[in-house]
Design a protein around this motif. Structure first.
Motif, mmCIF file in Angstrom:
data_model
loop_
_atom_site.group_PDB
_atom_site.id
_atom_site.type_symbol
_atom_site.label_atom_id
_atom_site.label_comp_id
_atom_site.label_asym_id
_atom_site.label_seq_id
_atom_site.Cartn_x
_atom_site.Cartn_y
_atom_site.Cartn_z
ATOM 1 N N ASP A 92 36.576 39.717 38.714
ATOM 2 C CA ASP A 92 35.144 39.438 38.908
ATOM 3 C C ASP A 92 34.322 40.729 38.869
ATOM 4 O O ASP A 92 34.862 41.840 38.923
ATOM 5 C CB ASP A 92 34.919 38.719 40.248
ATOM 6 N N HIS A 93 33.021 40.552 38.813
ATOM 7 C CA HIS A 93 32.076 41.673 38.701
ATOM 8 C C HIS A 93 30.971 41.517 39.744
ATOM 9 O O HIS A 93 30.509 40.403 39.996
ATOM 10 C CB HIS A 93 31.482 41.663 37.278
ATOM 11 N N ILE A 117 38.411 44.718 40.660
ATOM 12 C CA ILE A 117 37.069 44.116 40.695
ATOM 13 C C ILE A 117 36.092 45.111 40.071
ATOM 14 O O ILE A 117 36.066 46.284 40.433
ATOM 15 C CB ILE A 117 36.666 43.776 42.142
ATOM 16 N N GLU A 118 35.338 44.641 39.100
ATOM 17 C CA GLU A 118 34.375 45.500 38.401
ATOM 18 C C GLU A 118 33.068 45.547 39.166
ATOM 19 O O GLU A 118 32.713 44.593 39.856
ATOM 20 C CB GLU A 118 34.031 44.878 37.042
ATOM 21 N N TYR A 119 32.318 46.648 38.992
ATOM 22 C CA TYR A 119 30.987 46.681 39.609
ATOM 23 C C TYR A 119 30.023 47.531 38.799
ATOM 24 O O TYR A 119 30.435 48.395 38.024
ATOM 25 C CB TYR A 119 31.055 47.184 41.046
ATOM 26 N N THR A 120 28.738 47.263 38.976
ATOM 27 C CA THR A 120 27.682 48.058 38.362
ATOM 28 C C THR A 120 26.729 48.484 39.464
ATOM 29 O O THR A 120 26.322 47.653 40.288
ATOM 30 C CB THR A 120 26.891 47.222 37.324
ATOM 31 N N LYS A 135 26.860 39.821 33.843
ATOM 32 C CA LYS A 135 27.880 39.549 32.824
ATOM 33 C C LYS A 135 28.477 38.168 33.111
ATOM 34 O O LYS A 135 28.257 37.612 34.180
ATOM 35 C CB LYS A 135 28.995 40.601 32.908
ATOM 36 N N ASN A 137 31.307 37.410 34.084
ATOM 37 C CA ASN A 137 32.170 37.386 35.274
ATOM 38 C C ASN A 137 31.457 37.864 36.545
ATOM 39 O O ASN A 137 32.088 38.100 37.569
ATOM 40 C CB ASN A 137 33.439 38.221 35.030
ATOM 41 N N THR A 138 30.125 38.023 36.490
ATOM 42 C CA THR A 138 29.383 38.462 37.683
ATOM 43 C C THR A 138 29.355 37.349 38.727
ATOM 44 O O THR A 138 29.100 36.188 38.391
ATOM 45 C CB THR A 138 27.937 38.849 37.304
#
Ligand SMILES: *Cc1c(COP(=O)(O)O)cnc(C)c1O
Length: 381
Positions: A92-93, A117-120, A135, A137-138
């Motif tokens: 997930d993001h 786990i992705e992040y911005t 995105k 997957n956010t």
């Protein structure tokens, strides 16, 4: 409590437990960790968030945040961790406002990778930047407003709308505002978090966290959080309930004092700039007025350089130089030496945090005494 009950009344009475045995005026404390299991629907156990004092105080916090339900945690960060990890999984993001509490940033930077786990991180407060970062997957948008240490404010309604549009969960760290000054649920934010160590506790002597949301979100968070084990001890729950009875009174005084102090600082020749959303000169003053009931007790001001900032914190007498915030006592700290010490000077300056900046948690002392103390410290520079 009735829907139109005033906020000060909620602080004193919402959720209180009746002392049916002795008819005392305050909530009794039930520290038991062992409860009868015969003929009961739900097993009571402190880690399940369902003991009498936890339920009572959760009700008060839910009422104060105009939410259906709430939970208490052993720290603000336990509430932050538990809220996010109840909704995300590997792959997930998550989108974060970059100017969030240092401990939250550290959690993200150090732990997210381990769980894939992705992040911005978003530096700006422009809503378009948040929408563009979404995105497939956010899952979560995480914000904090007003922000630390420059007291920038983000449009809560806009964040709530984007979250709904893309079916995301919006989470806000509402610690700086307190439920007295800002109720993000009214603007469509899903989960409201507090480090109760700050204004809710209010006396710089309790470590605690809380979150408020809908019943269905809270059920999901409980399901995961009983496995994380971050609930608050009954003794501290009881003490926190006692503290919150004066929350509205304290926060109103914090608000008044911070405005008086920021006006004093604004006119002082040794101050380069003052950041307080209650000032008309603050870029987010209008937005703050729309979404906040008060501008809070936190402000920042800038002196010429780090040496001057350090000298100033050595010269204050009534005001204490201390990290943390939200206590009845006035405290000042240098972001360069505390919350933002782990990032480079260049990165700090990109965020608008110069070395002469001091963050001020304005207490509830008499404003003239706070201002006199600042005044004598300026004279020593
Ligand atoms: C202090 C703080 C936290 C962390 O709370 P703890 O109770 O120390 O875990 C989170 N967010 C903000 C804005 C804070 O000031």
């Amino acid at each position: 409590m009735k829907k139109n009950t005033g906020v000060s009344t909620k602080c004193v009475h919402s959720g209180e437990l009746k002392d049916n045995q002795y008819k005392g005026a305050t909530s009794p404390l039930f520290p038991s960790t062992a409860y009868d299991f015969i003929d009961v629907d739900n097993d009571k156990y402190p880690r399940y968030f369902n003991t009498p004092n936890q339920l009572a105080l959760s009700k008060k916090i839910a009422d104060l945040e105009n939410c259906e339900s709430a939970l208490l945690f052993s720290s603000g960060l336990a509430a932050i961790f538990s809220s996010m990890f109840s909704f995300i999984k590997s792959g997930d993001h998550v989108i974060f406002q970059s100017s969030i509490y240092g401990g939250t940033l550290n959690l993200v930077a150090k732990e997210f990778k381990k769980f894939n786990i992705e992040y911005t991180l978003i530096d700006s407060f422009d809503i378009n930047n948040y929408e563009e970062a979404i995105k497939p997957n956010t899952k979560i948008i995480f914000i904090e407003s007003p922000s630390n240490p420059l007291l920038k404010v983000i449009d809560l309604e806009a964040i709530g709308n984007i979250s709904k549009k893309y079916n995301l969960i919006s989470i806000i760290d509402n610690t700086f505002a307190s439920p007295i000054n800002q109720n993000p649920a009214d603007f469509g934010i899903d989960i409201i978090i507090h480090s109760a160590t700050k204004y809710l506790g209010g006396h710089s002597d309790i470590l605690a966290g809380a979150l408020a949301s809908t019943k269905s979100n809270i059920e999901k968070i409980v399901k995961s959080s009983i496995n994380y084990g971050g609930n608050l001890s009954e003794y501290t729950v009881w003490l926190l309930e006692r503290s919150i009875k004066t929350l509205s009174l304290r926060v109103k005084k914090h608000n008044d004092n911070a405005l008086a102090v920021s006006n004093f600082l604004l006119n002082h020749k040794k101050v380069k700039s003052v950041y307080y959303p209650g000032l008309e000169s603050h870029p987010d003053h209008e937005l703050s007025s729309r979404q906040m009931n008060g501008y809070g007790g936190m402000l920042s001001f800038e002196l010429s350089n780090l040496d001057e900032a350090i000298l100033f914190t050595r010269k204050i007498k009534l005001i204490k130089s201390a990290m943390s915030l939200g206590g009845v006592e006035s405290t000042i700290c240098s972001p360069t030496l505390t919350s933002h010490s782990k990032i480079s000077k260049e990165e700090r300056e990109n965020l608008g945090i110069f070395d002469g900046l001091l963050r001020f948690s304005v207490g509830i002392e008499d404003p003239k005494d706070i201002i006199n103390d600042l005044s004598q410290a300026f004279d020593e520079l």
